[in-house]
Design a protein around this motif. Structure first.
Motif, PDB file in Angstrom:
ATOM      1  N   LYS A 172       5.089   1.081   0.910  1.00  0.00           N
ATOM      2  CA  LYS A 172       4.866   0.586  -0.454  1.00  0.00           C
ATOM      3  C   LYS A 172       3.469   0.920  -0.956  1.00  0.00           C
ATOM      4  O   LYS A 172       3.256   1.086  -2.152  1.00  0.00           O
ATOM      5  CB  LYS A 172       5.083  -0.927  -0.502  1.00  0.00           C
TER       6      LYS A 172
ATOM      7  N   GLN B 261       2.176   5.989  -7.883  1.00  0.00           N
ATOM      8  CA  GLN B 261       2.292   5.464  -9.255  1.00  0.00           C
ATOM      9  C   GLN B 261       0.946   5.545  -9.975  1.00  0.00           C
ATOM     10  O   GLN B 261       0.858   5.857 -11.150  1.00  0.00           O
ATOM     11  CB  GLN B 261       2.728   3.993  -9.240  1.00  0.00           C
TER      12      GLN B 261
ATOM     13  N   GLU C 131       3.616   4.443  -2.117  1.00  0.00           N
ATOM     14  CA  GLU C 131       4.329   4.451  -3.403  1.00  0.00           C
ATOM     15  C   GLU C 131       3.384   4.012  -4.542  1.00  0.00           C
ATOM     16  O   GLU C 131       3.324   4.637  -5.595  1.00  0.00           O
ATOM     17  CB  GLU C 131       5.505   3.477  -3.283  1.00  0.00           C
ATOM     18  N   GLU C 132       2.635   2.971  -4.264  1.00  0.00           N
ATOM     19  CA  GLU C 132       1.712   2.444  -5.272  1.00  0.00           C
ATOM     20  C   GLU C 132       0.662   3.506  -5.643  1.00  0.00           C
ATOM     21  O   GLU C 132       0.336   3.691  -6.815  1.00  0.00           O
ATOM     22  CB  GLU C 132       1.026   1.185  -4.713  1.00  0.00           C
TER      23      GLU C 132
ATOM     24  N   ARG D 170      -4.131  -1.294  -5.721  1.00  0.00           N
ATOM     25  CA  ARG D 170      -4.434  -0.938  -7.108  1.00  0.00           C
ATOM     26  C   ARG D 170      -5.864  -1.375  -7.464  1.00  0.00           C
ATOM     27  O   ARG D 170      -6.622  -0.626  -8.050  1.00  0.00           O
ATOM     28  CB  ARG D 170      -3.418  -1.598  -8.031  1.00  0.00           C
TER      29      ARG D 170
ATOM     30  N   ASN E  92      -1.452  -5.468   0.160  1.00  0.00           N
ATOM     31  CA  ASN E  92      -0.215  -5.352  -0.605  1.00  0.00           C
ATOM     32  C   ASN E  92      -0.502  -4.391  -1.763  1.00  0.00           C
ATOM     33  O   ASN E  92      -1.666  -4.050  -2.022  1.00  0.00           O
ATOM     34  CB  ASN E  92       0.279  -6.726  -1.069  1.00  0.00           C
ATOM     35  N   PRO E  93       0.548  -3.923  -2.437  1.00  0.00           N
ATOM     36  CA  PRO E  93       0.339  -2.902  -3.464  1.00  0.00           C
ATOM     37  C   PRO E  93      -0.685  -3.325  -4.530  1.00  0.00           C
ATOM     38  O   PRO E  93      -1.472  -2.507  -5.002  1.00  0.00           O
ATOM     39  CB  PRO E  93       1.735  -2.724  -4.071  1.00  0.00           C
TER      40      PRO E  93
ATOM     41  N   HIS F  55       4.333   0.770   9.180  1.00  0.00           N
ATOM     42  CA  HIS F  55       5.608   1.141   8.564  1.00  0.00           C
ATOM     43  C   HIS F  55       6.500  -0.076   8.382  1.00  0.00           C
ATOM     44  O   HIS F  55       7.024  -0.311   7.302  1.00  0.00           O
ATOM     45  CB  HIS F  55       6.320   2.193   9.414  1.00  0.00           C
TER      46      HIS F  55
ATOM     47  N   ALA G  41       0.232   5.385   8.678  1.00  0.00           N
ATOM     48  CA  ALA G  41       1.678   5.570   8.744  1.00  0.00           C
ATOM     49  C   ALA G  41       2.159   5.276  10.155  1.00  0.00           C
ATOM     50  O   ALA G  41       3.172   5.794  10.602  1.00  0.00           O
ATOM     51  CB  ALA G  41       2.049   6.983   8.328  1.00  0.00           C
TER      52      ALA G  41
END
Ligand SMILES: Cc1cc2nc3c(=O)[nH]c(=O)nc-3n(C[C@H](O)[C@H](O)[C@H](O)COP(=O)(O)O)c2cc1C
Ligand code: FES
Lengths: 655, 158
Positions: free
Chosen positions: B91, B98, B94-95, B146, B141-142, B85, B80
């Motif tokens: 993101k 999810q 966030e991912e 995943r 990237n997200p 940032h 962070a």
């Protein structure tokens, strides 16, 4: 060649980290650990000279050498696999004895990592993976040919550049502190000694009175690199003059700025230089004990500085009667538990004493009442690295670089939306433009430059008009920012400065120790205004209130954390008022960052109807209205941006 | 149970011998053994050393690297820091929410994953970055997050 782990075992046991063993193996690749047996101590300055003489063939410029960057950055993108691969190839070809493989600290150009340098010639290979090892050895080492595809291409003219020193990123720098790191294995004291290491210490101990050392540092105009830029010589003089026989040196290696790693790189790349500076400081002020306070988040740096201390002790460069001078000095290492405010000097003292690191009111200053209440000199890692340089070169020669009030060079950590991220060293007085556009190669993906944040969370955000500002303690402060420890974060048009200021306040809020009212409550109140700004519920009066709060917190907080917390707020308000107004009046975030203040939509002309955006959408916000025609429901959309990543035809726009 | 207790006694004994009454190194040592700071052990430490429990609690909550909650099997640390940032670190968080339903500081109900944020991993050139079980990942990237986490989940199931 089996890797010799004797002497390293305690290192990884202590760190108790599942990856540490492999880390140690990686760092030692190709090198043997030098202090596996007990070595005889250097009893006199001349012994050091003789040892250097014995090690002289390490400097042989004709010797074939492969240098692999072993810094945390490059190991993220594959150098941990690369170094063993090279070692294996060298062994297969029977070259292990004649070609030297060195895993060093940060080579600087992190953007292009993992990096390999081939000597002689400093051939620069970028983004090298384990698969490339055989080709490099086969072609470059054995036949002197260049592996074209691994070379750096100058984006300006498409020309490939072979030698590292010809690459603009390096050519435009003045690498005095960082240069040595290309040539030494940080775990091997002999490498450092071969390149002139500890010569400054020997010079000082061999007949230079402490007062003369302090005078030299003063004449060099060395200013502290940890943030405030206080003249180092003066600080030492105060401490020397302070009453009492028990004095301490405290090395600030807490590096809490989130987005900077200069001190880590110095500790990982050249730990003995830090140590040498500390010992000289101790001699100058009359300290018998030193403490290196280092953050626990830097396991590799901890490992290397511990190794350096152990080796220096073995050679008698630490301990009793150093080089026969009668001067005794010991160093201990104290591991920080992770708190930004512990970097503040009075907090640092408490933290180093094993207490909760909360700052206290000054005066008394640490030079009078510091560690255990005794006179203490606190300096930053980079400050210490400058010390041997000044002693070796002499103050006058050292001061030829830099500005009138600040001698020497400064290391910056140039990161963000910039083409050439990495570690950069320039003389004081270099302009922001030279750093960002010359060395840094400008903004990523052809975007527009928007702002640069210097000095970390306590620093300021400077716009394009300020690009010709010379970096110097004085000039940066006048512009509403600070030098800080050397973080330089570049932002493009896609960064929202309101969100950025909010981010810094959020950080400072969670790091504030809560002791003084204005910092504890003031930052919280400012943050609440930012919450309104970024969600579109702020009023125009909020901006005035914000400014008033910022000034109050600045004027009334006890320590540097609160006093500087206003910088990001005031500097963005000063230079980017329009962007604030857009958030307040138009309820719009021009950069498309604040989620409540923009929308995604699909440009039907560019859309090819593939549906990959809908597949990626967690929120089920993208629906197919009719065959091959998609649309985004703003009510359901969480603005995560997954659709933008997924889109192959750049059809998703922000607005 | 009694054997465990003597173990704890030994750990405390050793730690106090080494660090005296310096509360932070004591806690660091305890955390090294238990991977977090169990309440019961902190109470014992207080009784043993006379350091008031409130001071121990003060230190334990002051420093980011000290934790009062048990660790999960897989430790995810998302950077962070400032560079991460502005290059989309949010993101990634966030991912993960999810995917695993946890926010920073939380642990999945099966005890498999814990998410935390750290202030700069020192590899800003490869922002946004994260560390999972000691392994560093950069330029994420997200979608990649995943993949990495799904691979770990699969391993856990099989
Ligand atoms: C909130 C805060 C955080 C700080 N963090 C650091 C740090 O991480 N490293 C550092 O060297 N100095 C830091 N400083 C500056 C120190 O207080 C101190 O001025 C410095 O270590 C002195 O060394 P120098 O004169 O060599 O710069 C910080 C100051 C404040 C107010
Ligand atoms: S800001 Fe994330 S690694 Fe530095």
């Amino acid at each position: 060649m089996p890797i010799n782990l004797i002497g390293v075992e305690p290192l990884y046991k202590e760190l108790n980290h599942n990856t540490t063993l492999s880390l140690v193996r990686f760092l030692l690749q190709g090198g043997v650990l030098m202090n596996t047996g007990i070595r005889s101590k250097l009893a006199k300055p001349v012994d050091l000279k003789n040892l250097r003489e014995m090690l002289k063939d390490r400097l042989d410029p004709k010797k074939q050498r492969l240098v692999v960057c072993g810094d945390t950055g490059c190991s993220v993108c594959g150098s941990r696999e690369l170094a063993p691969a090279i070692e294996e190839v060298l062994q297969e070809r029977g070259l292990a004895g004649s070609v030297e493989l060195k895993v060093t600290g940060c080579l600087g150009f992190c953007e292009k990592g993992p990096l390999v340098l081939v000597f002689p010639g400093a051939v620069f290979y970028q983004q090298v993976q384990a698969e490339d090892a055989a080709e490099i050895v086969e072609k470059t080492v054995l036949r002197g040919e260049i592996v074209d595809r691994l070379l750096y291409t100058d984006p300006a003219d498409g020309r490939k550049i072979t030698c590292a020193y010809d690459i603009p990123f390096y050519k435009l720098q003045t690498r005095t502190l960082l240069e040595t790191g290309w040539y030494i294995n940080p775990l091997d004291i002999d490498d450092y000694i071969a390149r002139g290491g500890y010569a400054a210490l020997a010079k000082v101990l061999d007949g230079m009175p402490p007062e003369a050392v302090i005078a030299e540092i003063k004449e060099a105009d060395l200013r502290g690199r940890g943030g405030a830029g206080f003249p180092t010589g003066l600080k030492w003089e105060f401490c020397r003059a302070a009453a009492g026989n028990e004095k301490y040196i405290l090395c600030n290696a807490d590096e809490g700025d989130p987005g900077a790693f200069m001190d880590r790189s110095l500790l990982e790349g050249n730990p003995h230089a830090v140590l040498e500076g500390i010992i000289i400081a101790a001699y100058a002020v009359g300290a018998k004990e030193g403490i290196i306070y280092i953050r626990i988040e830097y396991p590799t740096a901890v490992l290397k500085i511990e190794q350096a201390v152990r080796q220096a002790r073995e050679l008698g460069l630490l301990g009793k009667n150093i080089l026969g001078s009668g001067f005794d000095f010991e160093v201990i290492i104290s591991k920080g538990a992770g708190a930004f405010v512990c970097g503040e000097e009075t907090a640092l003292i408490r933290a180093a004493e094993g207490k909760v690191g909360e700052p206290r009111q000054k005066p008394p200053f640490p030079a009078n009442a510091g560690f255990r209440g005794m006179p203490t000199v606190i300096n930053n890692v980079e400050t210490f690295v400058n010390v041997p340089l000044i002693i070796n070169r002499g103050a006058a020669a050292y001061h030829e670089t830099g500005t009138e009030s600040s001698g020497g060079t400064k290391i910056f950590c140039l990161v963000g939306k910039i083409n050439n991220s990495g570690l950069v060293e320039v003389p004081f007085g270099t302009t922001l433009r030279q750093i960002i556009f010359g060395i840094g190669g400008g903004i990523k993906n052809g975007k527009r430059f928007k702002a640069v944040q210097t000095g970390g969370p306590s620093g300021g955000c400077l716009p394009e008009e300020m690009l010709d500002l010379k970096v110097d303690f004085k000039d940066l402060a006048q512009a509403g920012s600070i030098m800080g420890s050397g973080g330089m974060i570049v932002m493009d048009e896609d960064t929202c400065v309101v969100d950025l200021a909010r981010y810094f306040l959020q950080f400072l809020k969670s790091e504030s120790c809560g002791k003084c009212f204005s910092c504890r409550v003031g930052i919280q109140r400012m943050l609440e205004i930012y919450d309104r700004l970024t969600t579109g519920s702020a009023s125009i009066e909020d901006l005035d209130l914000l400014e008033e709060l910022a000034v109050t917190v600045k004027d009334t907080s006890m320590c540097g954390l609160g006093q500087t917390s206003a910088n990001p707020v005031l500097s963005t308000l000063r230079y980017f008022r329009d962007e604030y107004l857009a958030h307040v009046r138009d309820k719009r975030c021009p950069a498309g960052v604040c989620r409540s203040l923009f929308r995604y939509s699909i440009d039907q002309d560019s859309c090819i109807g593939c549906g990959s955006c809908a597949e990626q959408c967690h929120a089920g916000a993208i629906v197919e209205m009719e065959e091959g025609c998609y649309s985004i429901n703003p009510e359901l959309c969480t603005r995560c941006g997954a659709c933008v990543e997924a889109c192959v035809s750049d059809a998703i726009t922000k607005g | 149970m009694s054997k465990q207790l003597t173990d704890v006694e030994d750990v405390l004994e050793g730690a106090v011998k080494k660090h005296g009454l310096s509360v932070v190194p004591l806690l660091q040592e305890i955390q090294e053994h238990f991977r977090y700071l169990p309440e019961e052990v902190l109470r014992m430490l207080s009784r043993k050393t006379g350091i008031p429990l409130i001071d121990i609690y003060h230190a334990a909550t002051f420093y980011n690297s000290l934790s009062l909650t048990p660790r999960a099997r897989h430790q995810i640390s998302v950077c962070a820091g400032t560079t991460c940032h502005i290059r989309g670190g949010g993101k990634l968080i966030e991912e993960i929410f999810q995917l695993l339903g946890i926010r920073p500081g939380e642990i999945t109900s099966d005890g498999e994953f814990m998410l935390e944020t750290v202030n700069c991993l020192g590899c800003c050139a490869f922002a946004p970055a994260m560390v999972v079980d000691g392994k560093y990942y950069g330029n994420l990237n997200p979608g990649e997050v995943r993949e990495i986490l799904n691979a770990l989940r699969k391993k856990a199931v099989s």
